[in-house]
Structures are given as C-alpha cells and as structure tokens.
Write an enzyme that holds these catalytic residues in place. Structure first.
Site, PDB file in Angstrom:
ATOM      1  N   LYS A  22     -11.587  -5.576  35.372  1.00  0.00           N
ATOM      2  CA  LYS A  22     -11.448  -4.157  35.719  1.00  0.00           C
ATOM      3  C   LYS A  22     -10.044  -3.883  36.259  1.00  0.00           C
ATOM      4  O   LYS A  22      -9.368  -2.956  35.817  1.00  0.00           O
ATOM      5  CB  LYS A  22     -12.485  -3.788  36.786  1.00  0.00           C
ATOM      6  CG  LYS A  22     -12.227  -2.464  37.464  1.00  0.00           C
ATOM      7  CD  LYS A  22     -13.258  -2.168  38.543  1.00  0.00           C
ATOM      8  CE  LYS A  22     -12.934  -2.704  39.906  1.00  0.00           C
ATOM      9  NZ  LYS A  22     -11.916  -1.947  40.666  1.00  0.00           N
ATOM     10  N   ASN A  23      -9.614  -4.698  37.230  1.00  0.00           N
ATOM     11  CA  ASN A  23      -8.343  -4.405  37.887  1.00  0.00           C
ATOM     12  C   ASN A  23      -7.145  -4.583  36.956  1.00  0.00           C
ATOM     13  O   ASN A  23      -6.123  -3.917  37.131  1.00  0.00           O
ATOM     14  CB  ASN A  23      -8.172  -5.261  39.145  1.00  0.00           C
ATOM     15  CG  ASN A  23      -9.077  -4.782  40.271  1.00  0.00           C
ATOM     16  OD1 ASN A  23      -9.694  -3.718  40.166  1.00  0.00           O
ATOM     17  ND2 ASN A  23      -9.162  -5.564  41.334  1.00  0.00           N
ATOM     18  N   CYS A 118     -12.553   2.972  47.433  1.00  0.00           N
ATOM     19  CA  CYS A 118     -13.484   2.337  48.375  1.00  0.00           C
ATOM     20  C   CYS A 118     -13.056   2.614  49.808  1.00  0.00           C
ATOM     21  O   CYS A 118     -11.877   2.612  50.128  1.00  0.00           O
ATOM     22  CB  CYS A 118     -13.486   0.831  48.166  1.00  0.00           C
ATOM     23  SG  CYS A 118     -14.429   0.287  46.742  1.00  0.00           S
ATOM     24  N   ARG A 123      -5.458   2.050  53.614  1.00  0.00           N
ATOM     25  CA  ARG A 123      -4.857   1.979  52.280  1.00  0.00           C
ATOM     26  C   ARG A 123      -3.766   3.030  52.041  1.00  0.00           C
ATOM     27  O   ARG A 123      -3.897   3.902  51.178  1.00  0.00           O
ATOM     28  CB  ARG A 123      -5.938   2.068  51.202  1.00  0.00           C
ATOM     29  CG  ARG A 123      -6.995   1.004  51.387  1.00  0.00           C
ATOM     30  CD  ARG A 123      -7.975   0.960  50.250  1.00  0.00           C
ATOM     31  NE  ARG A 123      -7.546   0.072  49.179  1.00  0.00           N
ATOM     32  CZ  ARG A 123      -8.287  -0.243  48.128  1.00  0.00           C
ATOM     33  NH1 ARG A 123      -9.464   0.272  47.988  1.00  0.00           N
ATOM     34  NH2 ARG A 123      -7.849  -1.051  47.214  1.00  0.00           N
ATOM     35  N   ASP A 308     -11.633  -9.625  47.456  1.00  0.00           N
ATOM     36  CA  ASP A 308     -12.712  -9.044  46.648  1.00  0.00           C
ATOM     37  C   ASP A 308     -13.902  -9.996  46.457  1.00  0.00           C
ATOM     38  O   ASP A 308     -14.899  -9.621  45.838  1.00  0.00           O
ATOM     39  CB  ASP A 308     -12.179  -8.608  45.276  1.00  0.00           C
ATOM     40  CG  ASP A 308     -11.320  -7.347  45.373  1.00  0.00           C
ATOM     41  OD1 ASP A 308     -11.267  -6.745  46.460  1.00  0.00           O
ATOM     42  OD2 ASP A 308     -10.700  -6.977  44.358  1.00  0.00           O
ATOM     43  N   ARG A 400     -19.107   0.879  39.317  1.00  0.00           N
ATOM     44  CA  ARG A 400     -17.652   0.992  39.168  1.00  0.00           C
ATOM     45  C   ARG A 400     -17.054  -0.324  38.705  1.00  0.00           C
ATOM     46  O   ARG A 400     -16.006  -0.331  38.055  1.00  0.00           O
ATOM     47  CB  ARG A 400     -17.005   1.381  40.511  1.00  0.00           C
ATOM     48  CG  ARG A 400     -17.320   2.792  40.970  1.00  0.00           C
ATOM     49  CD  ARG A 400     -16.538   3.129  42.216  1.00  0.00           C
ATOM     50  NE  ARG A 400     -15.183   2.627  42.107  1.00  0.00           N
ATOM     51  CZ  ARG A 400     -14.457   2.178  43.121  1.00  0.00           C
ATOM     52  NH1 ARG A 400     -14.944   2.190  44.337  1.00  0.00           N
ATOM     53  NH2 ARG A 400     -13.240   1.735  42.929  1.00  0.00           N
TER      54      ARG A 400
HETATM   55  C1  UD1 Z   1      -5.844  -4.215  44.417  1.00  0.00           C
HETATM   56  C2  UD1 Z   1      -7.206  -4.292  43.770  1.00  0.00           C
HETATM   57  C3  UD1 Z   1      -8.289  -4.451  44.832  1.00  0.00           C
HETATM   58  C4  UD1 Z   1      -7.974  -5.642  45.736  1.00  0.00           C
HETATM   59  C5  UD1 Z   1      -6.559  -5.528  46.290  1.00  0.00           C
HETATM   60  C6  UD1 Z   1      -6.144  -6.749  47.101  1.00  0.00           C
HETATM   61  C7  UD1 Z   1      -6.876  -2.943  41.784  1.00  0.00           C
HETATM   62  C8  UD1 Z   1      -7.231  -1.710  41.036  1.00  0.00           C
HETATM   63  N1  UD1 Z   1      -7.446  -3.085  42.993  1.00  0.00           N
HETATM   64  O1  UD1 Z   1      -5.850  -3.025  45.209  1.00  0.00           O
HETATM   65  O2  UD1 Z   1      -9.550  -4.653  44.181  1.00  0.00           O
HETATM   66  O3  UD1 Z   1      -8.908  -5.674  46.810  1.00  0.00           O
HETATM   67  O4  UD1 Z   1      -5.614  -5.373  45.213  1.00  0.00           O
HETATM   68  O5  UD1 Z   1      -6.245  -7.897  46.331  1.00  0.00           O
HETATM   69  O6  UD1 Z   1      -6.155  -3.784  41.295  1.00  0.00           O
HETATM   70  N2  UD1 Z   1      -1.010  -1.338  51.546  1.00  0.00           N
HETATM   71  C9  UD1 Z   1      -0.178  -0.590  52.350  1.00  0.00           C
HETATM   72  N3  UD1 Z   1       0.705   0.266  51.755  1.00  0.00           N
HETATM   73  C10 UD1 Z   1       0.783   0.408  50.407  1.00  0.00           C
HETATM   74  C11 UD1 Z   1      -0.069  -0.356  49.592  1.00  0.00           C
HETATM   75  C12 UD1 Z   1      -0.957  -1.219  50.190  1.00  0.00           C
HETATM   76  O7  UD1 Z   1      -0.216  -0.703  53.581  1.00  0.00           O
HETATM   77  O8  UD1 Z   1       1.608   1.188  49.940  1.00  0.00           O
HETATM   78  C13 UD1 Z   1      -1.977  -2.265  52.159  1.00  0.00           C
HETATM   79  C14 UD1 Z   1      -3.397  -1.849  51.876  1.00  0.00           C
HETATM   80  O9  UD1 Z   1      -3.836  -0.884  52.819  1.00  0.00           O
HETATM   81  C15 UD1 Z   1      -4.129  -3.153  52.015  1.00  0.00           C
HETATM   82  C16 UD1 Z   1      -3.124  -4.167  51.477  1.00  0.00           C
HETATM   83  O10 UD1 Z   1      -1.861  -3.534  51.559  1.00  0.00           O
HETATM   84  O11 UD1 Z   1      -4.397  -3.439  53.349  1.00  0.00           O
HETATM   85  C17 UD1 Z   1      -3.393  -4.635  50.065  1.00  0.00           C
HETATM   86  O12 UD1 Z   1      -3.277  -3.578  49.177  1.00  0.00           O
HETATM   87  P1  UD1 Z   1      -2.822  -3.733  47.651  1.00  0.00           P
HETATM   88  O13 UD1 Z   1      -2.443  -5.142  47.355  1.00  0.00           O
HETATM   89  O14 UD1 Z   1      -1.856  -2.657  47.356  1.00  0.00           O
HETATM   90  O15 UD1 Z   1      -4.196  -3.438  46.936  1.00  0.00           O
HETATM   91  P2  UD1 Z   1      -4.479  -2.425  45.752  1.00  0.00           P
HETATM   92  O16 UD1 Z   1      -3.438  -2.531  44.710  1.00  0.00           O
HETATM   93  O17 UD1 Z   1      -4.808  -1.093  46.304  1.00  0.00           O
END
Ligand code: UD1
Length: 422
Positions: A22-23, A118, A123, A308, A400
């Site tokens: 999915k991701n 979620c 985030r 995850d 999802r």
């Molecule tokens: C992706 C995955 C999700 C997984 C996560 C971590 C997808 C669609 N989703 O989410 O299933 O749980 O990686 O492996 O691929 N953060 C910030 N600022 C930002 C971006 C992120 O502070 O601009 C923080 C987030 O709040 C979180 C952490 O960084 O605490 C990890 O986020 P990130 O690696 O960006 O996860 P996603 O890409 O949202």
C-alpha cells in the site's frame, strides 16, 4: 458499519498470498503527474486508500483505470492539470500530501490541503516543507492549505532532513527529478518503498543513485517518459500474517515474502520462539515448541523494527512468558490498541512512549474497537487465539490497508467472518 467476528481456535495451516505494498503504491501513483506518458503499475493492492488516491489524482486531471480486478493501475496525465488538492479528499488520508512534490515539479506551483489520516500523533509537514524549500519552492500556509510556488522552476540543492521522513523523502525525490541540476538528499529514508519509488522513477528516465542508503543523489532531467512498474511486496501485510501462526500455532507460508523486507522483525520473532524459513515462494513461519518468550522492541526507521508492526507484535507478546517492553519512537500516541487488548485480558501499562506487557496465559474474547489501521489488525490477531468470541468494530480502518483479511485468514483455518451492520 462492518464488524469482524473472530473465534479463537487452534493451529493454522496453509498459504497466504501477500499483496503489493500500500505505502509503495501510494507514492508510485502520484509519479504519474511527472509525465505526459502513461505509467502502469502492476501488483497493486486492492484497498480503499488506493481508491482515495485514484480519486485525488482524478480531481487533479490524471486518469487512473483499474484493470485486472484492480491489480493493475493504468495511469496517465497528458491533459490540463488542476494544481489544487482539495481538503475533502486529502483529509481522508495523509499520503495525499505526496502530490505536492510532483505537482510543483510539473507545474511550478501547487495548493495542497494539510492532511488527515490515522489519528496517531501530530504528524506535521515541516520536513516536507523544508525539503521542497531547499529546492527553491516558496511555501506558505493559508486557510489550511499549503500554497507552494517555484518561480523560475525548481533548482537542484543539497539538503539534510532533520529526521528520515518517508513521505518527505518521496516528495523531495519526485520534485528533484525534474529540477535543474544535481540534488543530494542527506539523512534520506531507506525504506523498501523508497527503493521501489526510485526504481519506478528510473524506469521513467530519472537519474538517481543511492536509494536504500541515507544519501540519495538526483541529477535533474528535462522530462520523464512512460513506464511499467511492479509494486514491491507489502512488508507490513507480510509481517502481520507471519504473526498469525506465531500466535495460534501451526505453519503458514506467506507467498511473495522475503527476509530482506522484514529482517529486524524476523530477529525479534526468532527471540520470541518463532522460526522463519525463506523458501522459493516466500516465508514459512512456524512457532517453535512451547510458549512465546517475552522480547523488548524499539520502533525505528528502516532497517529498524517498523512502527507499522508494533501493534501486531504487542498482540503476540500479550501471551508471552514474562514481561516485554515496547518503545514507540516514530509516533507519539500509538498505543491506542493497548486499552482494547486489555479488554481481552491483556496486562499492559502505558507510560509515554513505553508499553510494558506482562504476558498472561490466554486472552479472552471481547467486543473491541478498532482505532487505526494497524491497531485493528492487532485486535484480530489477538482474537485468533483468545478464548471465545471477539467482535472488532469500526473495521473501515482495516479496509484502508488489508485486502480481504477475512478470506486470507479463513483460507488457513481461522474462524473469522465479516458482519455487515446498519
Ligand atoms: C509513512 C507510512 C506510515 C509509516 C511511517 C513511518 C506511507 C503512506 N505511510 O508515513 O505507514 O507508519 O511512514 O514508517 O508511506 N514528521 C514530522 N514532520 C514532517 C513529517 C513527519 O515531524 O514533515 C514526523 C511524523 O509526525 C512522525 C515521523 O516524523 O512522527 C515519521 O513520519 P514519516 O516518516 O514522514 O511518515 P509518513 O511518510 O507520514
């Protein structure tokens, strides 16, 4: 709203096919915005998140056609593009923010609503914004929307992220492939989904090196062309189904699985008393003799233990011999499954980012509530070996990220069914 009813039963046996990730697919689909030529994705998973991304891309002017029962996505973006990603779609799924990088690269501007997704912590988007700003974009927040502009186009740059964010790495990559000159992303995410996106972009004509390491180098090109790309196996679905025989006993082969996708997870399974063997077709998983051992788990970016899979691992450790400590380092507030597992008789104490699980002999079925995608499936796993019946409500979260979960588990002997409720 549907519920899933699980009745605890004995050992499981058989094979479970693992779908495309999915991701990975959610990052690959927006790559279609980068070219006028068609991009075809094979091995796509059939999930509501993929349908949400389809809707979002259609609202931007791209065409996405699901072929072969949804396993192939034919995408194309040759006409006029709408630069506005509307709140009504974006709020359903955080990964909608992955259109920001490609829209900026193709059009030089984009307006993207702040995402939802979620409820597992704050985030924010600051790492995405910093990464795209480094490439010359000007981004401001107005009325809940990010307004991004790159006057004179994006320019290659060296940028180091404060944290290896998966989504920000993907947005940076999709912006830098069409930027002028060379870009270097330092402290890049190393997840298999990033490697998959790079392989797809390269098939489209992008020049990228270093995927799977912390430094990715991108040489901007003038245009990208069409391609066909198979979506990598879903390592989270894989890990989830590997836990089913670990919890219930028996032996299950997860088709399409590879150790390299779940190495740190396999190390913890081994310590817990679960044997994993790589076969020609996938991963064969079998509980070694006796009860599961307690193990400590810390979630980290890849190649560390994936956040995850934390909820599902907790379901296993609820009936382990001894006390396990799970530390969540990626998301705050990602233990919402703990109180639900406690309704089933689990003994868990949560303090900040730590959950201490005191193993009990057996869980008992109970009505429980799914709070997010991975939490939902952890409750199903717990129910598989619990005494009596577990009813998991609010399973729309589950749909999802897991295709036909009840069919896949029933095929290996689990007592599970979906009940439609008004
Ligand atoms: C992706 C995955 C999700 C997984 C996560 C971590 C997808 C669609 N989703 O989410 O299933 O749980 O990686 O492996 O691929 N953060 C910030 N600022 C930002 C971006 C992120 O502070 O601009 C923080 C987030 O709040 C979180 C952490 O960084 O605490 C990890 O986020 P990130 O690696 O960006 O996860 P996603 O890409 O949202």
């Amino acid at each position: 709203m549907d519920s899933i009813v699980v009745r605890g039963n004995g050992p499981l046996k058989g094979q479970i096919p693992i779908a495309g990730a999915k991701n990975a697919c959610l990052a690959l689909m927006p790559a279609t915005l980068l070219s006028e030529e068609p991009l075809t994705l094979t091995n796509a998973p059939r999930l509501s998140d993929i349908r949400t991304m389809t809707q979002l891309l259609a609202s931007l002017g791209a065409e996405v056609t699901a072929l072969q029962d949804g396993k192939v996505l034919a995408t194309s973006c040759h006409g006029e593009i709408n630069p506005v990603a509307d709140y009504d779609i974006v709020r359903k799924m955080r990964a909608s923010n992955l259109v920001l990088g490609p829209l900026l690269a193709r059009l030089g501007h984009a307006v993207v609503s702040l995402p939802g997704g979620c409820a597992i912590g704050a985030r924010p988007m600051d790492i995405h914004i910093d990464a795209l700003t480094a490439l010359g974009a000007e981004i401001e927040l107005k009325d809940g929307y990010l307004h991004a502009q790159a006057k004179g186009g994006l320019k290659g740059a060296v940028h180091e992220m404060r944290f290896a964010s998966v989504g920000a790495t993907e947005n940076f990559l999709m912006a830098a492939v069409l930027a002028k000159g060379t870009s270097v992303l330092k402290n890049a995410a190393r997840e298999p989904e990033i490697v998959d996106l790079v392989q797809c972009l390269r098939a489209m004509g992008a020049q990228i090196e270093g995927e799977g390491t912390s430094d990715i180098v991108i040489e901007g090109v003038d245009r990208l062309h069409g391609a066909t790309h198979p979506v990598v196996t879903d390592r989270i679905e894989l890990g989830t189904y590997m836990l089913a025989p670990a919890i219930c006993g028996g032996e299950v082969e997860c088709l399409g699985g590879k150790i390299a996708l779940v190495e740190s997870f396999c190390e913890k399974l081994d310590a817990a008393g679960v044997a994993v063997e790589e076969t020609e077709r996938g991963l064969k998983v079998k509980r070694k003799n006796g009860r599961i051992n307690a193990v400590d788990v810390v979630t980290e970016p890849f190649p560390g233990f994936p956040t995850d899979l934390q909820a599902q691992m907790m379901a296993l450790l609820c009936t382990a011999e001894g006390t396990s400590v799970l530390e969540e380092r990626i998301f705050e507030n990602r233990f919402m499954h703990a109180p639900e597992l406690m309704r089933m008789g689990a003994k868990i104490e949560v303090q900040g980012g730590h959950a201490t699980v005191h193993g009990v002999e057996r869980l008992k079925g109970a009505p429980v509530m799914a709070t997010d995608l991975r939490a939902s499936v952890s409750l199903i796993l717990a129910g598989l070996a619990a005494e009596g019946e577990t009813v998991v409500r609010r399973v729309y979260h589950l749909d999802r990220g897991y295709e036909r979960v009840e069919d896949k588990l029933r095929a290996v002997g689990a007592h599970i069914e979906r009940v439609r409720e008004e």
